[in-house]
Motif scaffolding. Structure first.
Motif, PDB file in Angstrom:
ATOM      1  N   MET A   1       1.118  -0.848   0.282  1.00 33.07           N
ATOM      2  CA  MET A   1       0.101  -0.201  -0.214  1.00 33.07           C
ATOM      3  C   MET A   1       0.497   1.472   0.029  1.00 33.07           C
ATOM      4  O   MET A   1       1.926   1.437   0.511  1.00 33.07           O
ATOM      5  CB  MET A   1      -0.824   0.121   1.171  1.00 33.07           C
ATOM      6  CG  MET A   1      -2.203  -1.398   1.284  1.00 33.07           C
ATOM      7  SD  MET A   1      -3.270  -1.247   2.804  1.00 33.07           S
ATOM      8  CE  MET A   1      -4.384  -0.271   1.509  1.00 33.07           C
TER       9      MET A   1
ATOM     10  N   PHE B   1     -13.087   2.737  -2.272  1.00 36.92           N
ATOM     11  CA  PHE B   1     -11.774   3.901  -2.824  1.00 36.92           C
ATOM     12  C   PHE B   1     -12.350   4.929  -3.284  1.00 36.92           C
ATOM     13  O   PHE B   1     -13.143   5.218  -3.155  1.00 36.92           O
ATOM     14  CB  PHE B   1     -11.082   2.717  -3.963  1.00 36.92           C
ATOM     15  CG  PHE B   1     -10.667   1.669  -3.127  1.00 36.92           C
ATOM     16  CD1 PHE B   1      -8.652   1.794  -2.780  1.00 36.92           C
ATOM     17  CD2 PHE B   1     -11.146   0.436  -3.200  1.00 36.92           C
ATOM     18  CE1 PHE B   1      -8.397   0.856  -2.097  1.00 36.92           C
ATOM     19  CE2 PHE B   1     -10.390  -0.741  -3.188  1.00 36.92           C
ATOM     20  CZ  PHE B   1      -8.640  -0.545  -2.182  1.00 36.92           C
TER      21      PHE B   1
ATOM     22  N   ILE C   1      -6.156  -7.678  -0.050  1.00 40.82           N
ATOM     23  CA  ILE C   1      -4.806  -7.130   0.195  1.00 40.82           C
ATOM     24  C   ILE C   1      -4.322  -8.326   0.919  1.00 40.82           C
ATOM     25  O   ILE C   1      -4.086  -8.372   2.415  1.00 40.82           O
ATOM     26  CB  ILE C   1      -4.320  -6.128   0.041  1.00 40.82           C
ATOM     27  CG1 ILE C   1      -5.005  -5.270  -0.458  1.00 40.82           C
ATOM     28  CG2 ILE C   1      -2.522  -5.473   0.161  1.00 40.82           C
ATOM     29  CD1 ILE C   1      -4.357  -3.880  -0.593  1.00 40.82           C
TER      30      ILE C   1
ATOM     31  N   SER D   1      -3.015  -8.876  -4.482  1.00 37.14           N
ATOM     32  CA  SER D   1      -4.899  -7.821  -4.287  1.00 37.14           C
ATOM     33  C   SER D   1      -5.685  -8.286  -5.570  1.00 37.14           C
ATOM     34  O   SER D   1      -5.154  -8.258  -6.723  1.00 37.14           O
ATOM     35  CB  SER D   1      -4.571  -5.973  -4.065  1.00 37.14           C
ATOM     36  OG  SER D   1      -5.717  -6.164  -3.687  1.00 37.14           O
TER      37      SER D   1
ATOM     38  N   VAL E   1      -7.842  -5.867  -5.934  1.00 35.69           N
ATOM     39  CA  VAL E   1      -8.185  -3.996  -5.918  1.00 35.69           C
ATOM     40  C   VAL E   1      -7.442  -3.978  -7.389  1.00 35.69           C
ATOM     41  O   VAL E   1      -6.587  -4.255  -7.358  1.00 35.69           O
ATOM     42  CB  VAL E   1      -7.988  -4.027  -5.433  1.00 35.69           C
ATOM     43  CG1 VAL E   1      -8.290  -1.766  -5.429  1.00 35.69           C
ATOM     44  CG2 VAL E   1      -8.734  -3.766  -4.006  1.00 35.69           C
ATOM     45  N   SER E   2      -8.215  -3.800  -8.271  1.00 37.46           N
ATOM     46  CA  SER E   2      -7.952  -3.394  -9.492  1.00 37.46           C
ATOM     47  C   SER E   2      -8.181  -1.769  -9.792  1.00 37.46           C
ATOM     48  O   SER E   2      -9.263  -1.290  -9.581  1.00 37.46           O
ATOM     49  CB  SER E   2      -7.746  -4.161 -11.187  1.00 37.46           C
ATOM     50  OG  SER E   2      -9.610  -3.666 -11.312  1.00 37.46           O
ATOM     51  N   LEU E   3      -7.093  -1.043 -10.844  1.00 38.41           N
ATOM     52  CA  LEU E   3      -7.838   0.291 -11.141  1.00 38.41           C
ATOM     53  C   LEU E   3      -7.496   0.482 -12.841  1.00 38.41           C
ATOM     54  O   LEU E   3      -6.836  -0.717 -13.285  1.00 38.41           O
ATOM     55  CB  LEU E   3      -6.270   1.475 -10.333  1.00 38.41           C
ATOM     56  CG  LEU E   3      -6.704   1.881  -8.842  1.00 38.41           C
ATOM     57  CD1 LEU E   3      -5.010   2.611  -8.707  1.00 38.41           C
ATOM     58  CD2 LEU E   3      -8.027   1.715  -8.257  1.00 38.41           C
TER      59      LEU E   3
ATOM     60  N   GLU F   1      -6.183  -2.875 -16.295  1.00 41.65           N
ATOM     61  CA  GLU F   1      -6.810  -2.750 -15.176  1.00 41.65           C
ATOM     62  C   GLU F   1      -5.345  -2.893 -15.023  1.00 41.65           C
ATOM     63  O   GLU F   1      -4.325  -3.844 -15.547  1.00 41.65           O
ATOM     64  CB  GLU F   1      -7.373  -4.035 -14.991  1.00 41.65           C
ATOM     65  CG  GLU F   1      -9.122  -3.370 -15.184  1.00 41.65           C
ATOM     66  CD  GLU F   1      -9.998  -4.641 -14.383  1.00 41.65           C
ATOM     67  OE1 GLU F   1      -9.169  -5.978 -13.416  1.00 41.65           O
ATOM     68  OE2 GLU F   1     -11.444  -4.742 -14.533  1.00 41.65           O
TER      69      GLU F   1
ATOM     70  N   THR G   1      -2.722  -3.187 -11.032  1.00 39.09           N
ATOM     71  CA  THR G   1      -2.817  -2.576  -9.483  1.00 39.09           C
ATOM     72  C   THR G   1      -2.429  -2.237  -8.436  1.00 39.09           C
ATOM     73  O   THR G   1      -2.637  -1.077  -9.566  1.00 39.09           O
ATOM     74  CB  THR G   1      -1.581  -4.076  -9.243  1.00 39.09           C
ATOM     75  OG1 THR G   1      -0.861  -2.848  -9.036  1.00 39.09           O
ATOM     76  CG2 THR G   1      -1.408  -5.162 -10.303  1.00 39.09           C
ATOM     77  N   PHE G   2      -3.383  -2.462  -7.713  1.00 39.72           N
ATOM     78  CA  PHE G   2      -2.925  -1.243  -6.708  1.00 39.72           C
ATOM     79  C   PHE G   2      -1.944  -0.771  -6.756  1.00 39.72           C
ATOM     80  O   PHE G   2      -0.390  -1.090  -6.479  1.00 39.72           O
ATOM     81  CB  PHE G   2      -3.746  -1.495  -5.189  1.00 39.72           C
ATOM     82  CG  PHE G   2      -3.588  -0.660  -4.121  1.00 39.72           C
ATOM     83  CD1 PHE G   2      -5.394  -0.804  -4.145  1.00 39.72           C
ATOM     84  CD2 PHE G   2      -2.945  -0.529  -2.801  1.00 39.72           C
ATOM     85  CE1 PHE G   2      -5.508   0.435  -3.240  1.00 39.72           C
ATOM     86  CE2 PHE G   2      -3.612   0.039  -1.918  1.00 39.72           C
ATOM     87  CZ  PHE G   2      -4.648   1.105  -1.976  1.00 39.72           C
ATOM     88  N   GLU G   3      -2.528   1.097  -6.633  1.00 37.85           N
ATOM     89  CA  GLU G   3      -0.974   1.763  -6.437  1.00 37.85           C
ATOM     90  C   GLU G   3       0.362   1.879  -5.123  1.00 37.85           C
ATOM     91  O   GLU G   3      -0.609   1.528  -3.455  1.00 37.85           O
ATOM     92  CB  GLU G   3      -1.288   3.623  -6.558  1.00 37.85           C
ATOM     93  CG  GLU G   3       0.122   4.178  -6.374  1.00 37.85           C
ATOM     94  CD  GLU G   3      -1.183   5.341  -6.472  1.00 37.85           C
ATOM     95  OE1 GLU G   3       0.200   6.073  -6.730  1.00 37.85           O
ATOM     96  OE2 GLU G   3      -1.774   6.094  -7.194  1.00 37.85           O
TER      97      GLU G   3
ATOM     98  N   LEU H   1       2.066  -1.723  -4.980  1.00 36.48           N
ATOM     99  CA  LEU H   1       1.981  -2.779  -4.659  1.00 36.48           C
ATOM    100  C   LEU H   1       3.013  -3.658  -5.742  1.00 36.48           C
ATOM    101  O   LEU H   1       2.476  -3.228  -6.969  1.00 36.48           O
ATOM    102  CB  LEU H   1       0.463  -3.707  -4.911  1.00 36.48           C
ATOM    103  CG  LEU H   1      -0.116  -5.203  -4.124  1.00 36.48           C
ATOM    104  CD1 LEU H   1      -1.559  -4.954  -3.862  1.00 36.48           C
ATOM    105  CD2 LEU H   1       0.372  -6.346  -5.553  1.00 36.48           C
TER     106      LEU H   1
END
Length: 963
Positions: A122, A759, A809, A841, A843-845, A855, A857-859, A861
């Motif tokens: 994170m 988020f 995560i 994770s 979580v995807s952005l 997509e 990964t989480f910033e 990570l």
């Protein structure tokens, strides 16, 4: 009560015995009441427990590792620590470097130096930081603490809490970093004075024009005890002066579209790229002082202060290529999927295709200060009171000065004309430098062709401060399970100010008659060649910024102001309406954020046995009430019925379009927390932790600048890029770890899981109550061309919101420390410290900067993070090599604007050797970034190059004198 004391002392004896570096010095009756001390200062609990043990020093790096292991072992949460002996020993320019040697912690390098840290995948925005137990604000303009602001020489210890407890200040979903300065009455010696001096050299500085090759570090500190050890004083000063150099290629985002192959589908085109030399000087001065008074055993009064000033002067020289978007002529395109990664761009009559020769001058003045007073009173043998008052402030004054130059047909002409015969060829080469070609290449270094076309300066001034008051009480109990209770309350007031201003003259894409370009002279310029890996790129003119500006503005360089802009049609007293820039953004992006927090907690410390297994830990709850507000400028189109006001800027211009107000929200969070530690054997323990945690939104995202409309039927709808109504990121987290302490070492394994609840993303809040939020909206509205009133109703607000679609995560960590003292004498000081972390994770952005949305990964990570140190100590000689590796991750790079990109994996290796000439004096040699590891990034696919940046190696040679 006695059972609780005996349990702690037994653990201390077992731990120190297993490390073979200490012996018992006091009886159980003399052991400190650790539970009683926890409420005074969370980070002191471990140190108090170890006060009952007389430590026989193991020399060299091993001694600092043993101290860290002891602190980890006897802590009541899942945590990692760095001991005082360790800080500043490796080439730790700052605390950021030191912290990255801990399991599960990685760094984002800025200018080649570690600055922001990531914990368990994170990013820094989820990391909460304290100094001496007090909340710290940051110069980042967000909440991210820039740890390079903190000299490692002035920090006595550091701990990273991966699982929280109720008595810790809330704010860290990723974790909490606690830094501690010296406590002079706890110093083993009566008086200690240390001087540390090192020279520094960067081996890439000679590739950068005007690059500085040499720097230095210097520090001195004193700790002393007086009046029969009832009065203690500590002071320290640390100075860093270092060159900052880099040579870089930066690809820009894919923000244009064009059908390049006549298949009826648009491909994505990059804005362009930059190739630059970067250089400058960084100077950091840090100061620390502490005064501690203990008139009797039951009362301690301590005041401490910390101040760090970091001044950075930097330049960027080279060229910036603008492809010209879909209006340019593109030949021979090379595609990666639907994104163009090569081809030849030619300027057309409707495109802005060009090469800008850039000579930027950035100055960043950052200052962090922290002051506090703490009173600790043992009212009785079982009751302790603690009161703390603190102030933390940060100020950042970043002045971004940009000088653009363009190629003219003839720079000596009376009316210079832009050379529009522009052809640019390029082909990206993944994570290697691309091939480029320019038909104007020879002109870039020709004084008869190049003219300065624009100067702009864009200051970012941020001020952030928090005042806090804290009261804690603890009771030691004579009960079977609950050894003590702790309770406390904390109130803080935080104010964040962001001020933007601007001065612009000329154009970055043309030669203006109203603001004519500058003719360069020989004394203003120097022809610069690229070298090393960049040697194939064209030469260019490096321009002396001061000489050029003094010639262009002989009456003095105008200073930037916060202004609506003289060409803004809404300005009623503009001296030249319709002419000049519209810079209303400098007012709209300025504003204040206010955050008041009231928190209270109750926690029970546990000491029991479960089926014959000793159990310690704590269980508690923290309740937090937050009141956050922000100043707002609402664009109401100048309608006085919607609250439009006359608002005057710094230049005296009056704008009639906006309505000013203060808007915000108040909310309450309840955070239950549990930590259980099972002493399976004398050398092993199992930990379990569960907690609800939060991290507040970046404080700059709580700023507000809104536009809203009222329809003819009275419905109110609004838009805002940021939002003072954002709630914190929330998560439920669980930790399970096993620690096994072997002779002269330890092995630990941990599993963690974070269930992220929300988020921040851009979305719509339906049926938003504008009036209750503080917006200046009327109850009754008169539509245009109508005399009839209508009642207003709530519509939608398009803004940043808390998306409730979270995700997990999760990961695992393995750490190992061992001194191989069973080897023959010469090798008995050989040891190894290492850790590996795996994080994943769901979580995807979504990132569209590389063209087609993908997509990511989480910033922050990285799936894999490895740290390792091989060390050896023998007869005063100490050597170590450390490596830190992180697999690819997502973070931000800075081009024209901040861009979120994928960063490639990197391995940074440091080394140090030192020799103790005697007990007081040692010499040392260090190398930072031994392999000259570059930073490389890409836009989702490695074929689409982002950044390729080389920083060089830093060599240190110096000495440390202590007496």
């Amino acid at each position: 009560m006695n059972k609780f004391r005996l349990s702690l002392l037994t653990l201390a004896m077992a731990g120190v015995g297993s490390l073979a570096c200490s012996a018992v010095a006091q009886t159980a009756e003399q052991a400190p009441q650790v539970a009683n001390q926890q409420s005074t200062n969370d980070s002191n609990a471990t140190a108090q427990a170890l006060d009952s043990v007389e430590v026989i020093q193991v020399r060299g790096f091993a001694s600092s590792l043993f101290r860290s292991l002891d602190a980890k072992r006897f802590g009541d949460t899942v945590s990692e620590t760095i001991s005082a002996d360790d800080l500043g020993a490796l080439p730790d320019v700052s605390m950021a470097d030191a912290l990255t040697r801990l399991p599960g912690i990685s760094a984002v390098r800025t200018g080649g130096q570690a600055a922001e840290i990531n914990i368990r995948g994170m990013s820094g925005g989820f990391v909460f930081s304290t100094l001496n137990g007090r909340e710290q604000v940051s110069t980042s303009g967000k909440r991210n603490i820039e740890f390079d602001q903190y000299p490692s020489e002035l920090i006595n210890s550091a701990a990273v809490y991966k699982s929280p407890k109720a008595s810790l200040i809330e704010g860290g979903v990723a974790g909490t970093v606690e830094l501690q300065t010296a406590s002079p009455l706890r110093n083993e010696k009566q008086h200690t004075f240390t001087v540390n001096a090192r020279g520094m050299y960067n081996d890439r500085a000679n590739e950068v024009p005007d690059g500085v090759e040499f720097g230095h570090r210097f520090s001195m500190s004193y700790q002393g005890k007086f009046l029969d050890d009832t009065l203690g004083f500590a002071a320290g000063y640390a100075r860093l002066y270092q060159p900052s150099v880099a040579t870089q290629f930066v690809g820009l985002a894919y923000n244009g579209q064009k059908d390049t192959n006549d298949d009826g589908v648009n491909e994505f085109i990059s804005e362009g790229f930059e190739i630059q030399h970067k250089g400058g000087e960084e100077t950091r001065d840090g100061y620390m002082a502490a005064l501690e008074w203990t008139p009797h055993d039951a009362f301690t009064l301590k005041a401490d202060a910390f101040l760090s000033k970091f001044d950075k002067e930097a330049f960027a020289r080279g060229f910036r290529v603008k492809f010209g978007g879909p209006t340019a002529a593109l030949g021979n395109p090379t595609l990666n999927g639907r994104s163009v990664i090569g081809g030849t761009f030619n300027r057309t009559s409707s495109s802005f295709t060009r090469v800008e020769i850039v000579n930027d001058d950035n100055r960043d003045y950052d200052e962090v200060s922290s002051f506090g007073i703490n009173a600790d009173w043992d009212v009785t043998d079982t009751v302790n009171l603690s009161f703390d008052v603190s102030h933390s402030s940060a100020k950042s004054d970043f002045r971004n000065g940009l000088l653009w130059a363009l190629v003219a047909e003839d720079a000596n002409a009376d009316a210079p004309v832009l050379d529009t015969n522009v052809s640019i060829s390029y082909l990206l080469n993944g994570l290697n430098l691309p091939s480029v070609g320019f038909n104007q290449a020879e002109a870039f270094s020709d004084i008869d062709k190049v003219m300065v076309s624009k100067y702009g300066i864009y200051p970012f001034v941020n001020e952030d401060e928090v005042n806090a008051y804290r009261f804690d009480v603890s009771w030691v109990l004579d009960m079977p399970v609950v050894a003590s209770l702790e309770a406390g309350v904390r109130y803080s007031e935080r104010t964040y100010k962001n001020d933007r201003s601007v001065f612009e003259y000329g154009s970055d894409g043309a030669f203006l008659n109203s603001q004519p370009p500058l003719r360069l002279t020989a004394d203003m310029v120097e022809v610069v060649d690229f070298a090393g890996d960049f040697a194939n790129y064209p030469s260019y003119l490096a321009i002396d910024l001061d000489k050029a500006l003094n010639s262009w503005f002989p009456q003095g360089i105008p200073q930037p102001v916060q202004t609506w802009g003289i060409g803004n049609p809404d300005v009623i007293n503009s001296p030249t309406p319709g002419l000049g820039p519209n810079t209303a953004w400098s007012v709209q992006q300025s504003g204040d954020v206010y955050e008041d927090v009231l928190a209270a907690y109750l926690m029970a410390n546990l000491d029991a046995e479960v089926f014959g297994v000793p159990l310690t830990g704590n269980v508690g709850v923290r309740v937090v009430e937050t009141d956050q507000r922000a100043t707002d400028l609402a664009d109401v189109g100048g309608d006085p019925l919607k609250g439009a006001q006359n608002i005057t800027d710094d230049a005296g211009l009056v704008n009639t379009r906006y309505a000013a107000s203060i808007v915000g929200v108040k909310y309450t969070d309840v955070l239950p927390q549990l930590n259980l530690n099972f002493g399976i054997t004398e050398s092993s323990q199992l930990r379990f932790a569960a907690a609800k945690v939060l991290s507040r939104a970046p404080i700059n995202r709580l700023a507000s600048s809104t536009s809203f409309t009222i329809s003819d039927d009275g419905e109110i709808n609004g838009d805002s890029a940021n939002s003072p109504f954002l709630r914190p990121f929330e998560a439920m987290q669980y930790d399970l770890s096993y620690e096994y302490y072997i002779p002269s070492g330890a092995i630990s394994f941990a599993l963690f899981y974070k269930d992220i609840k929300s988020f921040i993303q851009d979305d719509v809040i339906e049926n938003f109550d504008f009036k209750a939020a503080g917006f200046p909206v009327p109850d009754v509205y008169y539509p245009d061309n109508s005399g009839r009133p209508v009642s207003t109703t709530n519509g939608n607000l398009n803004t940043a919101v808390n998306n409730q679609n979270g995700g997990y995560i999760r990961g695992a960590e393995l750490a190992f420390t061992k001194v191989f003292d069973f080897l023959p004498e010469i090798w008995s000081g050989l040891g190894l410290q290492g850790s590996y972390s795996y994080t994943e994770s769901e979580v995807s952005l979504v990132n569209s900067l590389g063209g087609e949305p993908i997509e990511t990964t989480f910033e922050g990570l990285s799936q894999d993070v490895f740290t390792g140190t091989l060390f050896w100590n023998y007869q005063g000689f100490d050597a170590r090599v450390s490596a830190r590796y992180r697999s690819p991750f997502v973070s931000s790079q800075v081009g024209i604007d901040e861009q979120i990109t994928n960063f490639d994996s990197e391995t940074v290796i440091d080394m140090q050797t030192s020799y103790d000439i005697n007990d007081n004096f040692k010499v040392l040699f260090q190398v930072n970034n031994l392999t000259d590891e570059p930073t490389k990034s890409y836009f989702g696919d490695k074929a689409q190059t982002g950044t390729i940046q080389f920083f060089g190696r830093q060599f240190y040679f110096g000495a440390v004198y202590t007496f």
